[in-house]
Write a protein that holds these residues in place. Structure first.
Motif, PDB file in Angstrom:
ATOM      1  N   SER A 142       0.767  -1.131   0.067  1.00  0.00           N
ATOM      2  CA  SER A 142       0.069  -0.058   0.133  1.00  0.00           C
ATOM      3  C   SER A 142       0.823   1.196   0.163  1.00  0.00           C
ATOM      4  O   SER A 142       1.822   1.360   0.690  1.00  0.00           O
ATOM      5  CB  SER A 142      -0.967  -0.118   1.281  1.00  0.00           C
ATOM      6  N   ASP A 143       0.517   2.282  -0.982  1.00  0.00           N
ATOM      7  CA  ASP A 143       0.980   3.554  -0.807  1.00  0.00           C
ATOM      8  C   ASP A 143       0.140   4.394   0.561  1.00  0.00           C
ATOM      9  O   ASP A 143       0.661   5.749   0.556  1.00  0.00           O
ATOM     10  CB  ASP A 143       0.810   4.521  -2.097  1.00  0.00           C
ATOM     11  N   GLU A 144      -0.594   3.885   1.094  1.00  0.00           N
ATOM     12  CA  GLU A 144      -1.265   4.777   2.002  1.00  0.00           C
ATOM     13  C   GLU A 144      -1.346   3.929   3.404  1.00  0.00           C
ATOM     14  O   GLU A 144      -2.206   4.390   4.517  1.00  0.00           O
ATOM     15  CB  GLU A 144      -3.053   5.023   1.825  1.00  0.00           C
ATOM     16  N   HIS A 145      -0.599   2.959   3.584  1.00  0.00           N
ATOM     17  CA  HIS A 145      -0.219   2.325   4.996  1.00  0.00           C
ATOM     18  C   HIS A 145       0.963   1.684   4.945  1.00  0.00           C
ATOM     19  O   HIS A 145       1.081   0.756   4.228  1.00  0.00           O
ATOM     20  CB  HIS A 145      -1.525   1.124   5.056  1.00  0.00           C
ATOM     21  N   ILE A 194       7.769   3.223  12.750  1.00  0.00           N
ATOM     22  CA  ILE A 194       6.234   3.823  13.116  1.00  0.00           C
ATOM     23  C   ILE A 194       5.529   3.323  12.026  1.00  0.00           C
ATOM     24  O   ILE A 194       5.693   3.425  10.625  1.00  0.00           O
ATOM     25  CB  ILE A 194       6.198   5.150  13.124  1.00  0.00           C
ATOM     26  N   GLU A 195       4.174   2.613  12.513  1.00  0.00           N
ATOM     27  CA  GLU A 195       3.340   2.350  11.459  1.00  0.00           C
ATOM     28  C   GLU A 195       2.401   3.624  11.388  1.00  0.00           C
ATOM     29  O   GLU A 195       2.023   4.300  12.267  1.00  0.00           O
ATOM     30  CB  GLU A 195       2.444   1.177  12.121  1.00  0.00           C
ATOM     31  N   ILE A 196       2.084   4.054  10.023  1.00  0.00           N
ATOM     32  CA  ILE A 196       1.233   5.147   9.585  1.00  0.00           C
ATOM     33  C   ILE A 196       0.305   4.762   8.562  1.00  0.00           C
ATOM     34  O   ILE A 196       0.350   3.752   8.196  1.00  0.00           O
ATOM     35  CB  ILE A 196       2.393   6.198   9.162  1.00  0.00           C
ATOM     36  N   GLU A 197      -0.623   5.469   8.670  1.00  0.00           N
ATOM     37  CA  GLU A 197      -1.851   5.320   7.359  1.00  0.00           C
ATOM     38  C   GLU A 197      -2.390   6.476   7.174  1.00  0.00           C
ATOM     39  O   GLU A 197      -2.516   7.661   7.988  1.00  0.00           O
ATOM     40  CB  GLU A 197      -2.800   4.271   8.115  1.00  0.00           C
ATOM     41  N   LYS A 198      -3.009   6.345   5.951  1.00  0.00           N
ATOM     42  CA  LYS A 198      -3.677   7.524   5.446  1.00  0.00           C
ATOM     43  C   LYS A 198      -5.242   7.483   5.367  1.00  0.00           C
ATOM     44  O   LYS A 198      -5.573   6.632   4.843  1.00  0.00           O
ATOM     45  CB  LYS A 198      -3.182   8.085   4.001  1.00  0.00           C
ATOM     46  N   ASP A 200      -8.796   9.390   4.896  1.00  0.00           N
ATOM     47  CA  ASP A 200      -9.611  10.456   4.424  1.00  0.00           C
ATOM     48  C   ASP A 200      -8.389  11.465   3.940  1.00  0.00           C
ATOM     49  O   ASP A 200      -8.633  12.709   4.212  1.00  0.00           O
ATOM     50  CB  ASP A 200     -10.581  11.065   5.586  1.00  0.00           C
ATOM     51  N   GLY A 201      -7.440  11.039   3.274  1.00  0.00           N
ATOM     52  CA  GLY A 201      -6.371  12.207   2.696  1.00  0.00           C
ATOM     53  C   GLY A 201      -5.457  12.460   3.721  1.00  0.00           C
ATOM     54  O   GLY A 201      -4.380  13.345   3.448  1.00  0.00           O
ATOM     55  N   VAL A 202      -5.424  12.214   5.056  1.00  0.00           N
ATOM     56  CA  VAL A 202      -4.682  12.559   6.108  1.00  0.00           C
ATOM     57  C   VAL A 202      -3.760  11.560   6.679  1.00  0.00           C
ATOM     58  O   VAL A 202      -4.471  10.744   7.088  1.00  0.00           O
ATOM     59  CB  VAL A 202      -5.479  13.571   7.058  1.00  0.00           C
ATOM     60  N   TRP A 203      -2.337  11.704   6.898  1.00  0.00           N
ATOM     61  CA  TRP A 203      -1.583  10.553   7.447  1.00  0.00           C
ATOM     62  C   TRP A 203      -1.632  10.696   8.848  1.00  0.00           C
ATOM     63  O   TRP A 203      -1.764  11.925   9.320  1.00  0.00           O
ATOM     64  CB  TRP A 203      -0.171  10.981   6.769  1.00  0.00           C
ATOM     65  N   ARG A 204      -1.772   9.550   9.609  1.00  0.00           N
ATOM     66  CA  ARG A 204      -1.623   9.596  11.021  1.00  0.00           C
ATOM     67  C   ARG A 204      -0.747   8.577  11.294  1.00  0.00           C
ATOM     68  O   ARG A 204      -0.644   7.458  10.554  1.00  0.00           O
ATOM     69  CB  ARG A 204      -3.051   9.557  11.502  1.00  0.00           C
ATOM     70  N   ARG A 205      -0.380   8.476  12.649  1.00  0.00           N
ATOM     71  CA  ARG A 205       0.466   7.472  13.186  1.00  0.00           C
ATOM     72  C   ARG A 205      -0.428   6.212  13.769  1.00  0.00           C
ATOM     73  O   ARG A 205      -1.568   6.713  14.261  1.00  0.00           O
ATOM     74  CB  ARG A 205       1.460   7.831  14.359  1.00  0.00           C
ATOM     75  N   VAL A 206      -0.054   5.140  13.675  1.00  0.00           N
ATOM     76  CA  VAL A 206      -0.949   4.076  14.447  1.00  0.00           C
ATOM     77  C   VAL A 206      -0.415   3.987  15.707  1.00  0.00           C
ATOM     78  O   VAL A 206       0.763   3.057  15.644  1.00  0.00           O
ATOM     79  CB  VAL A 206      -1.030   2.882  13.383  1.00  0.00           C
ATOM     80  N   PHE A 597       9.470   9.649  -1.282  1.00  0.00           N
ATOM     81  CA  PHE A 597       8.326   9.640  -2.042  1.00  0.00           C
ATOM     82  C   PHE A 597       7.527   8.197  -1.787  1.00  0.00           C
ATOM     83  O   PHE A 597       8.271   7.270  -1.930  1.00  0.00           O
ATOM     84  CB  PHE A 597       8.018   9.954  -3.429  1.00  0.00           C
ATOM     85  N   THR A 598       6.220   8.145  -1.846  1.00  0.00           N
ATOM     86  CA  THR A 598       5.659   6.954  -1.907  1.00  0.00           C
ATOM     87  C   THR A 598       5.611   6.447  -3.389  1.00  0.00           C
ATOM     88  O   THR A 598       5.949   7.506  -4.308  1.00  0.00           O
ATOM     89  CB  THR A 598       3.907   6.826  -1.360  1.00  0.00           C
ATOM     90  N   ASP A 599       5.448   5.268  -3.449  1.00  0.00           N
ATOM     91  CA  ASP A 599       5.497   4.859  -5.012  1.00  0.00           C
ATOM     92  C   ASP A 599       4.439   5.593  -5.983  1.00  0.00           C
ATOM     93  O   ASP A 599       4.784   5.658  -7.063  1.00  0.00           O
ATOM     94  CB  ASP A 599       5.365   3.430  -5.203  1.00  0.00           C
ATOM     95  N   ASP A 600       3.312   5.813  -5.421  1.00  0.00           N
ATOM     96  CA  ASP A 600       2.244   6.637  -6.299  1.00  0.00           C
ATOM     97  C   ASP A 600       2.430   7.965  -6.359  1.00  0.00           C
ATOM     98  O   ASP A 600       1.747   8.472  -7.011  1.00  0.00           O
ATOM     99  CB  ASP A 600       0.911   6.150  -5.564  1.00  0.00           C
ATOM    100  N   GLY A 601       3.712   8.613  -5.744  1.00  0.00           N
ATOM    101  CA  GLY A 601       4.127   9.941  -5.968  1.00  0.00           C
ATOM    102  C   GLY A 601       2.938  11.085  -5.125  1.00  0.00           C
ATOM    103  O   GLY A 601       3.142  12.080  -5.478  1.00  0.00           O
ATOM    104  N   GLU A 602       2.315  10.351  -4.373  1.00  0.00           N
ATOM    105  CA  GLU A 602       1.361  11.258  -3.780  1.00  0.00           C
ATOM    106  C   GLU A 602       1.668  11.819  -2.543  1.00  0.00           C
ATOM    107  O   GLU A 602       0.989  12.542  -1.811  1.00  0.00           O
ATOM    108  CB  GLU A 602      -0.171  10.741  -3.881  1.00  0.00           C
ATOM    109  N   SER A 603       2.651  11.173  -1.727  1.00  0.00           N
ATOM    110  CA  SER A 603       2.982  11.480  -0.552  1.00  0.00           C
ATOM    111  C   SER A 603       4.609  11.637  -0.646  1.00  0.00           C
ATOM    112  O   SER A 603       5.316  10.903  -1.090  1.00  0.00           O
ATOM    113  CB  SER A 603       2.841  10.733   0.510  1.00  0.00           C
ATOM    114  N   LEU A 604       5.145  12.923   0.350  1.00  0.00           N
ATOM    115  CA  LEU A 604       6.619  12.981   0.211  1.00  0.00           C
ATOM    116  C   LEU A 604       6.742  13.352   1.774  1.00  0.00           C
ATOM    117  O   LEU A 604       6.214  13.983   2.368  1.00  0.00           O
ATOM    118  CB  LEU A 604       6.865  14.181  -0.518  1.00  0.00           C
TER     119      LEU A 604
END
Ligand code: FEO
Ligand code: CA
Ligand code: CA
Length: 660
Positions: A142-145, A194-198, A200-206, A597-604
């Motif tokens: 995942s590019d969001e988790h 640190i485990e993180i996830e996106k 609703d478009g916002v990153w947060r720590r798990v 960057f994430t692979d999808d290029g959407e997060s830096l």
């Protein structure tokens, strides 16, 4: 910024250490560098009109540019204005969110940050100091988790501890640290997972993730490879020579194709103090490393950091450390086959035949560029089969020839001068004293090699060379062509036949850095580069999934370049090659690290290291900056909170790729 620092660890990252000369004398190189500094130049006698004539009016423009055109830059974001203030700044249309700060809880049960009552125990479960390398390891692709892996390079006690700095007769002086404060420093080194996830478009720590982990200066590690168990690595505490306590000065790093986290031990010599007898067997080894550095007070409480008491302890540092982040109980492994020096990083790529190639700079004036090629090949279908690939392979050091060709010379026992006659009894001696072995092979002395980034899209490799004010006209070479190289340069390597495992290749200089409006500096940014777009002191680099190069810097400041450090996007292809533009800038005193960057290029993800450090205010006036009176209180801007290094994540407003 060549003046003597007020505090022992002030400006450590941008300092240019000399391996043999510890005097504070200004050399002729530094005098010349100061003359080339922005302020020195503007106060000098050369006319600005002559500069404009040299580089053309486009270089003097600062307005946002038009969208990318045919043959023009591949970047079209509105450029940030270069400058200096208390806050960070990202290009318009993007959000820069603070994801985690020094002191935030990482592992379950760690307390909230309380700077007035900090303890080593608390710090060992909280996010460490001076975040440098940042890697993103996807969970389930995942590019969001995923897992964020972050190095904590070093500590700045003057900014960390209340009451440590006293102002006496107008002068700020750092006092002695207590044992608890030293132990907090040691616990603030190493790394965080640190485990993180996106959501609703916002990153947060798990919180309470099973993966969340701190690695510190006391975590047990295993030494593997040719030097494991060698007599030179044995101490009174570890007679096996295989178990080192902790990892230190983790600067840049890498993530392997099999998803392990690499931590590069850089200025490890700085933690050691005491005197080694001149006739000691390790004397030459330590002298070549400028060791012991004596930057910290750890030896007051821990004998292992006193070389007169534990002369072999330092031979257990200076390696690439591999961590399996998927197993929170895994023991980090010091991979000695990859050599022992002041490793900046360890970015990797898979060669066509499946061998894995890892690039690493040795960050010191006149030191070298290396790569390691594994003996075995990467198995994409069997993660476990890759887990010890870094224990066997060939370490090479680079020679850059005047004609634009280059050789990767193997550091292999028994080959050439690397024999018992020269003090190398085995491969263990070669990896322990990598620098001396590379000296004998005639490697090219570089201008402080920092991050080295392979680019799978265009097959090239980018070498950041941050600066070297002590290079003189007498010892310039084609790959390091500027005397008093105050602003650094970037070399682009093309490995032979596009094979990253090749032992030869070609090279050219992509950019000579510095202000292109000052002709005497000799910077080579394209004339499409605006007044905001140029930079000095390249340090880290990232390549996004579209193969575009991003460069972060360490050492820009009001006096020398009139701007903070930041992240610049650099064109490498076509007519726009050498065009650079500013995407993000850090608060005063900080260095820019860890772009990934994430692979999808959407997060830096970006690491803001040592904000508020350094001896200048926004206009370049000297001022001490310490816990009670920092030059910024980023990112909290609360009177009851110190300035804090932090990791930031950048996303585009409304979603989508950062750069289209
Ligand atoms: Fe830790 Fe070479 O930067
Ligand atoms: Ca640096
Ligand atoms: Ca660095």
């Amino acid at each position: 910024m060549n003046e003597k620092p007020t505090f022992p660890t002030q400006g450590l990252e941008s300092a240019e250490f000399d391996p043999t000369n510890h005097s504070a004398n200004r050399t002729m190189g530094e005098v010349i560098a100061a003359r080339f500094s922005r302020r020195g130049f503007l106060q000098g006698s050369l006319a600005v009109s002559a500069i404009a004539a040299t580089v053309g009016p486009a270089a003097l423009l600062s307005a946002p540019r038009a969208e990318a055109q045919e043959g023009g830059s591949v970047f079209s974001f509105p450029e940030v204005t270069a400058g200096v203030d208390a806050d960070h700044h990202v290009a318009e249309g993007y959000d820069a969110q603070v994801l985690i700060r020094w002191g935030d809880p990482v592992v379950s049960g760690a307390p909230e940050f309380d700077p007035n009552n900090q303890t080593a125990d608390a710090q060992a479960g909280q996010f460490g100091y001076n975040n440098d390398y940042v890697g993103y390891i996807p969970l389930d692709g995942s590019d969001e988790h995923g897992l964020l892996v972050v190095n904590h390079e070093y500590t700045n006690p003057h900014l960390m501890f209340p009451g440590l700095v006293q102002v006496v007769d107008g002068a700020a002086v750092q006092g002695d640290l207590s044992e608890e404060q030293v132990n907090i420093e040691i616990a603030a080194h190493g790394g965080s997972i640190i485990e993180i996830e996106k959501v609703d478009g916002v990153w947060r720590r798990v919180a309470d993730s099973q993966y969340n982990r701190r690695i510190t200066g006391t975590t047990e590690t295993l030494i593997t490879g040719p030097a494991a168990g060698h007599d030179r690595l044995k101490t009174s505490v570890d007679e096996t020579g295989t178990k080192a306590l902790g990892t230190l000065n983790n600067c840049a790093g890498g993530v392997t194709p099999w998803g392990t986290y690499l931590m590069a031990e850089e200025n490890f010599h700085g933690y050691f103090s005491g005197e080694l007898p001149a006739d000691h067997a390790e004397a030459e080894n330590y002298a070549r490393l400028g060791a012991p550095g004596g930057w910290y007070q750890w030896h007051n409480f821990h004998d292992r950091f006193d070389v007169s008491k534990e002369p072999n302890e330092m031979n257990r540092f200076g390696y690439i450390v591999e961590v399996d982040p998927m197993d929170p109980n895994s023991v980090p492994k010091k991979r000695t086959a990859m050599g022992r020096f002041k490793h900046e990083g360890a970015e990797s790529i898979v060669a066509p035949n499946g061998q894995v190639v890892l690039y690493s700079g040795d960050d010191e004036r006149f030191d070298y560029v290396y790569k390691f090629v594994t003996a075995g090949t990467y198995n994409a279908d069997d993660r476990a089969a890759n887990m010890d690939l870094l224990d066997e392979g060939t370490l090479y050091v680079a020679r850059f020839d005047e004609d634009g060709s280059m050789e990767w010379m193997p550091l292999v026992h028994g080959e050439g001068p690397l024999t018992a006659e020269n003090g190398f009894e085995s491969q263990a001696d070669i990896v322990i004293e990598t620098r001396r072995a590379a000296d004998l092979l005639g490697a090219t002395k570089m201008d402080r090699p920092e991050d080295i980034q392979p680019n799978a899209t265009n097959g090239k490799v980018y070498v950041m060379l941050t600066n070297n004010s002590r290079r003189t006209e007498e010892n310039v070479n084609a790959a390091n062509p500027r005397a008093a190289n105050a602003f650094g340069h970037i070399i682009e390597i093309a490995e032979a036949d596009g094979d990253f495992a090749a032992t030869s290749g070609t090279w050219e200089i992509l950019l000579k850095c510095g202000d292109p409006s000052i002709a005497e500096v000799g910077a080579t940014f394209s004339t499409d580069t605006t007044e905001n777009g140029w930079f000095g002191m390249p340090d880290n680099a990232a390549v996004d999934s579209d193969g575009r190069l991003w460069v972060s810097t360490d050492g820009n400041n009001p006096t020398d370049t009139g701007r903070t450090d930041g992240l610049w996007a650099v064109d490498t292809e076509g007519a726009a090659r050498g065009t650079s533009r500013l995407f993000y800038r850090v608060p005063v005193g900080a260095e820019m690290c860890g772009p990934v960057f994430t692979d999808d290029g959407e997060s830096l993800f970006l690491a803001i290291q040592h904000p508020g450090d350094g001896g200048e205010d926004w206009e370049g006036h000297a001022r001490p900056s310490f816990y009670e009176d920092p030059s910024t209180r980023w990112p909290d801007f609360r009177d009851d909170m110190p300035v804090r290094p932090a990791v930031v994540v950048v996303t585009k407003q409304g979603g989508g790729k950062i750069a289209v």
